[in-house]
Write an enzyme that holds these catalytic residues in place. Sequence first.
Site, mmCIF file in Angstrom:
data_model
loop_
_atom_site.group_PDB
_atom_site.id
_atom_site.type_symbol
_atom_site.label_atom_id
_atom_site.label_comp_id
_atom_site.label_asym_id
_atom_site.label_seq_id
_atom_site.Cartn_x
_atom_site.Cartn_y
_atom_site.Cartn_z
ATOM 1 N N HIS A 122 0.898 -1.372 0.164
ATOM 2 C CA HIS A 122 0.061 0.153 0.054
ATOM 3 C C HIS A 122 0.854 1.130 -0.063
ATOM 4 O O HIS A 122 0.587 2.281 0.667
ATOM 5 C CB HIS A 122 -0.816 0.115 1.304
ATOM 6 C CG HIS A 122 -1.979 -1.031 1.488
ATOM 7 N ND1 HIS A 122 -3.249 -1.001 0.568
ATOM 8 C CD2 HIS A 122 -1.646 -2.295 1.888
ATOM 9 C CE1 HIS A 122 -3.887 -2.102 1.034
ATOM 10 N NE2 HIS A 122 -3.108 -2.944 1.546
ATOM 11 N N TYR A 124 0.898 -4.235 12.487
ATOM 12 C CA TYR A 124 0.874 -2.783 12.000
ATOM 13 C C TYR A 124 1.706 -1.825 12.930
ATOM 14 O O TYR A 124 2.320 -0.993 12.404
ATOM 15 C CB TYR A 124 -0.716 -2.338 11.944
ATOM 16 C CG TYR A 124 -1.228 -2.853 10.675
ATOM 17 C CD1 TYR A 124 -1.633 -4.375 10.368
ATOM 18 C CD2 TYR A 124 -1.696 -2.198 9.604
ATOM 19 C CE1 TYR A 124 -2.153 -4.749 9.299
ATOM 20 C CE2 TYR A 124 -2.454 -2.643 8.476
ATOM 21 C CZ TYR A 124 -2.590 -3.830 8.544
ATOM 22 O OH TYR A 124 -2.991 -4.464 7.243
ATOM 23 N N HIS A 132 -3.952 1.024 11.950
ATOM 24 C CA HIS A 132 -3.506 -0.085 12.627
ATOM 25 C C HIS A 132 -5.279 -1.014 12.859
ATOM 26 O O HIS A 132 -5.840 -0.361 13.916
ATOM 27 C CB HIS A 132 -2.774 -0.015 14.086
ATOM 28 C CG HIS A 132 -2.516 -1.099 14.712
ATOM 29 N ND1 HIS A 132 -2.762 -2.588 14.117
ATOM 30 C CD2 HIS A 132 -2.080 -1.380 15.988
ATOM 31 C CE1 HIS A 132 -2.444 -3.392 15.129
ATOM 32 N NE2 HIS A 132 -1.898 -2.838 16.320
ATOM 33 N N ASN A 145 -10.268 -2.979 2.531
ATOM 34 C CA ASN A 145 -10.089 -2.819 1.039
ATOM 35 C C ASN A 145 -11.112 -2.755 0.117
ATOM 36 O O ASN A 145 -12.565 -2.505 0.738
ATOM 37 C CB ASN A 145 -9.468 -4.252 0.651
ATOM 38 C CG ASN A 145 -7.868 -4.386 1.216
ATOM 39 O OD1 ASN A 145 -7.408 -3.278 1.289
ATOM 40 N ND2 ASN A 145 -7.558 -5.602 0.969
HETATM 41 FE FE1 HDE Z 1 -2.680 -4.910 5.348
HETATM 42 N N1 HDE Z 1 -0.669 -4.056 5.990
HETATM 43 N N2 HDE Z 1 -1.774 -6.769 6.006
HETATM 44 N N3 HDE Z 1 -4.254 -5.683 4.865
HETATM 45 N N4 HDE Z 1 -3.209 -3.200 4.961
HETATM 46 C C1 HDE Z 1 -0.517 -2.849 5.759
HETATM 47 O O1 HDE Z 1 0.811 -1.507 7.285
HETATM 48 C C2 HDE Z 1 -0.667 -7.038 6.872
HETATM 49 C C3 HDE Z 1 -4.478 -7.002 5.098
HETATM 50 C C4 HDE Z 1 -4.379 -2.814 4.497
HETATM 51 O O2 HDE Z 1 -3.231 3.649 3.834
HETATM 52 C C5 HDE Z 1 1.261 -2.493 6.389
HETATM 53 O O3 HDE Z 1 1.033 0.663 7.659
HETATM 54 C C6 HDE Z 1 -0.722 -8.302 6.986
HETATM 55 C C7 HDE Z 1 -6.011 -7.232 4.837
HETATM 56 C C8 HDE Z 1 -4.261 -1.489 4.222
HETATM 57 O O4 HDE Z 1 -1.455 3.440 5.434
HETATM 58 C C9 HDE Z 1 1.466 -3.805 7.257
HETATM 59 C C10 HDE Z 1 -1.579 -8.997 6.577
HETATM 60 C C11 HDE Z 1 -6.363 -6.047 4.556
HETATM 61 C C12 HDE Z 1 -3.139 -0.862 4.296
HETATM 62 C C13 HDE Z 1 0.295 -4.445 6.770
HETATM 63 C C14 HDE Z 1 -2.409 -7.861 5.905
HETATM 64 C C15 HDE Z 1 -5.330 -5.105 4.470
HETATM 65 C C16 HDE Z 1 -2.427 -2.068 4.829
HETATM 66 C C17 HDE Z 1 1.913 -1.908 5.235
HETATM 67 C C18 HDE Z 1 -2.169 -10.171 6.592
HETATM 68 C C19 HDE Z 1 -7.916 -5.490 4.179
HETATM 69 C C20 HDE Z 1 -2.825 0.411 4.041
HETATM 70 C C21 HDE Z 1 2.055 -0.169 5.935
HETATM 71 C C22 HDE Z 1 -2.089 -11.072 7.888
HETATM 72 C C23 HDE Z 1 -8.777 -5.910 4.991
HETATM 73 C C24 HDE Z 1 -2.961 1.321 5.339
HETATM 74 C C25 HDE Z 1 1.390 -0.226 6.826
HETATM 75 C C26 HDE Z 1 -2.446 2.848 4.766
HETATM 76 C C27 HDE Z 1 -1.165 -1.787 5.302
HETATM 77 C C28 HDE Z 1 0.347 -6.042 7.051
HETATM 78 C C29 HDE Z 1 -3.498 -8.118 5.112
HETATM 79 C C30 HDE Z 1 -5.501 -3.811 4.516
HETATM 80 C C31 HDE Z 1 2.922 -4.156 6.725
HETATM 81 C C32 HDE Z 1 0.575 -8.834 7.931
HETATM 82 C C33 HDE Z 1 -6.604 -8.515 4.814
HETATM 83 C C34 HDE Z 1 -5.901 -0.688 3.773
HETATM 84 O O5 HDE Z 1 1.273 -3.651 8.541
#
Ligand code: HDE
Length: 714
Positions: free
Chosen positions: A72, A359, A336, A145
């Site tokens: 993202h 997060y 987060h 999402n």
């Molecule tokens: Fe994320 N995801 N994600 N994700 N995600 C991040 O956090 C992660 C997942 C989502 O505009 C990171 O600050 C793991 C699902 C959005 O700043 C990180 C897993 C969904 C955003 C991270 C998922 C999301 C992130 C990268 C699986 C939809 C952007 C930078 C266990 C419900 C937020 C950050 C923004 C961002 C980890 C799966 C949505 C690396 C480990 C499912 C919208 O922490």
Amino acid sequence: MKNFQDEKQRDLSVNKSDGTNKFMTTDQGVRINDDNNSLKSGDRGPSLLEDFILREKITHFDHERIPERIVHARGSGAHGFFEVTNPIPELTKAGFLKEAGLKTPVFVRFSTVAGFRGSTDLARDVRGFAVKFYTQEGIYDLVGNNIPVFFIQDASKFPDLVHAVKPEPHNEIPQAASAHDTFWDFISLMPESMHMIMWAMSDRAIPRSYRMMEGFGVHTFRLINEAGESTFVKFHWKPKLGTHAVVWDEAQKISGKNPDFHREDLWEAIEMGNFPEWELGIQIIPEEDEHKYDFDLLDPTKIVPEELVPVTIIGRMVLNRNPDNFFAETEQIAFHPGHVVPGIDFTNDPLLQGRLFSYTDTQLSRLGSPNFHEIPINRSVAPVHNNQRDGHMRQEINKGRVSYHPNSLGGGCPFQAKISEGGFSSFNERVDAHKVRERSTSFADHFSQARLFFNSQTSTEKSHIVRALRFELGKVETTAIRVRMLGLLSQVDRQLAEQVAIGLGASVPSTLETPINKGVSPENEETLKHEPTNAESSVNASDALSMIINPTNSPTIASRKVAIICTDGVSEASVMNMKNALTKEDAKGLVVAPHLGSVLTDSDGAIAADFSLLTASSVLFDAVYIPHGMSLNELAEDDTVLEFLNDAYKHCKVIGADGEATSLLSAAPFALKMSNDDPGIILSSDSGSETFVQDFINAMANHRVWEREPNLYN
Ligand code: HDE
């Protein structure tokens, strides 16, 4: 509850500066006399180390970048508010959901997932839809999402998924694209991804605008009421402008013509006062219904079909202010899923559970300090008092000698809040089980909802999915991966697999004998714990899953852009009629001319050009209008004009022409394909007539003329 609507109130605590009418100073506040020359020994001599002004400026510059988000990275954000329309105090004690009319400031960040920070907006990808609510009880983040399911069921696969989709590590190619071997290699061995793949290959992955996307919380969450009772809930954002996409050929062209297309669209809409708006809905599932369905509520690869549990609207969100500074706000915002307030809680979805760790960890490495909550965009409006201290870039000046609890020297402060005083307490769920590395057998069906999604699409949408898969798999070099994918697709829908196979010049394998069905590569078969199953969904098709027949879409042209192609001699009345009619509908008519400056009109006036043909392109507009009165010979010989019209036709956009301008269409390359009853070709021999303009607007209000598409491709 106090109304916190006015975001300015939130901003009171934030140090803003714009330098207007101010002296330039160093970071230490010393006024600068010369910002253009470094300190030297003589005007042709060496620079001096003592130049603290130069060193401060260059050092700051050297450290301007922070690590981009690992996923993202490419995003765009805006401020706004959330307003409760239908309070749900019986379900949740969360203060910001309890009272009708209560407004809470929000900041929303939309994003693509795979591309780097500088990548194109129009990649085929999932879009992040993350909302930070600045509630009076603390920060609540709904980090969702634009697709309601996810690729994987367990957090442990997330690094693998992301490694697979990101540019390949040996040569860092391709940027912001899933169409390459490593992604499809991984997917072809992960049958649990098939539902998500259907969504990602659909037009949901190429939205027309961030303002025209649905948003989903994805996981099942819990709402907790005053009595401590839990209700399962799924979150939905429904856009007021409907859910719309561009077509893939268009997306690829936009990526070249304007890689900031979505960013700009969001920014401009807000600047123009066309504030994007969504309704927030919830699917309410009583605790006792936890095991009622033929899928597991904890499985993030499943939706709860709206036919089984309708969406209840509880509020609306309006985005009405652009950020002042991209870095300070959109880049530094830290979301987060674990930022919750009393009244909202988690479930044991194993993907969500992993996210609850990830997060904070990612913010530590990205923003560099446990004090990221003190950055203005992340600050809570609820007062923060605890015994956390120090660390990089600490802003708070904590007073007194007490930084521990319990204490007597500080009178026991800050003190813990009872539940009745708003203290957070986790839902008292009973957990009594063996410690295992297992996945529940209730997660084993990977195909029924992929099929439900496919069955719910119109024939136009199905053909887009087929073409997307042909494109993506067509870019895969390893034949075995393509074949494995055809095997998996045949488990979703045999015809779908066969259609894709035609494009790949391959045939669909008899999948049951291939290792793909086991979800592991042949070398790792022993890690398989359960065979995937292929059940039937209790719901066959759901209108809410189709973008075209989505029941929340209502015809509108609000905020759409129309290219009005003009050259000298154009009928001023026609142009102005169209422009005024569009403005009345909150849309915009923009003049595209052979050059910037102005074109001369038939009544000796002049109309200013908004774009030249060189800088504009059909893919940046929703429709095209060719007004009467111009010298058509010149236009008919201009390839740029013909390409403009051809793209508009190919991307199923409305094209209008009146008076003798109608004859220009016969010079366009698509003329031979054009059918007489195409509802998107609006012609009138009468120049500027009101019916013509109205017909043009009505045709545009349905977004695209999909009826045209079967004539376009084989
Ligand atoms: Fe994320 N995801 N994600 N994700 N995600 C991040 O956090 C992660 C997942 C989502 O505009 C990171 O600050 C793991 C699902 C959005 O700043 C990180 C897993 C969904 C955003 C991270 C998922 C999301 C992130 C990268 C699986 C939809 C952007 C930078 C266990 C419900 C937020 C950050 C923004 C961002 C980890 C799966 C949505 C690396 C480990 C499912 C919208 O922490």
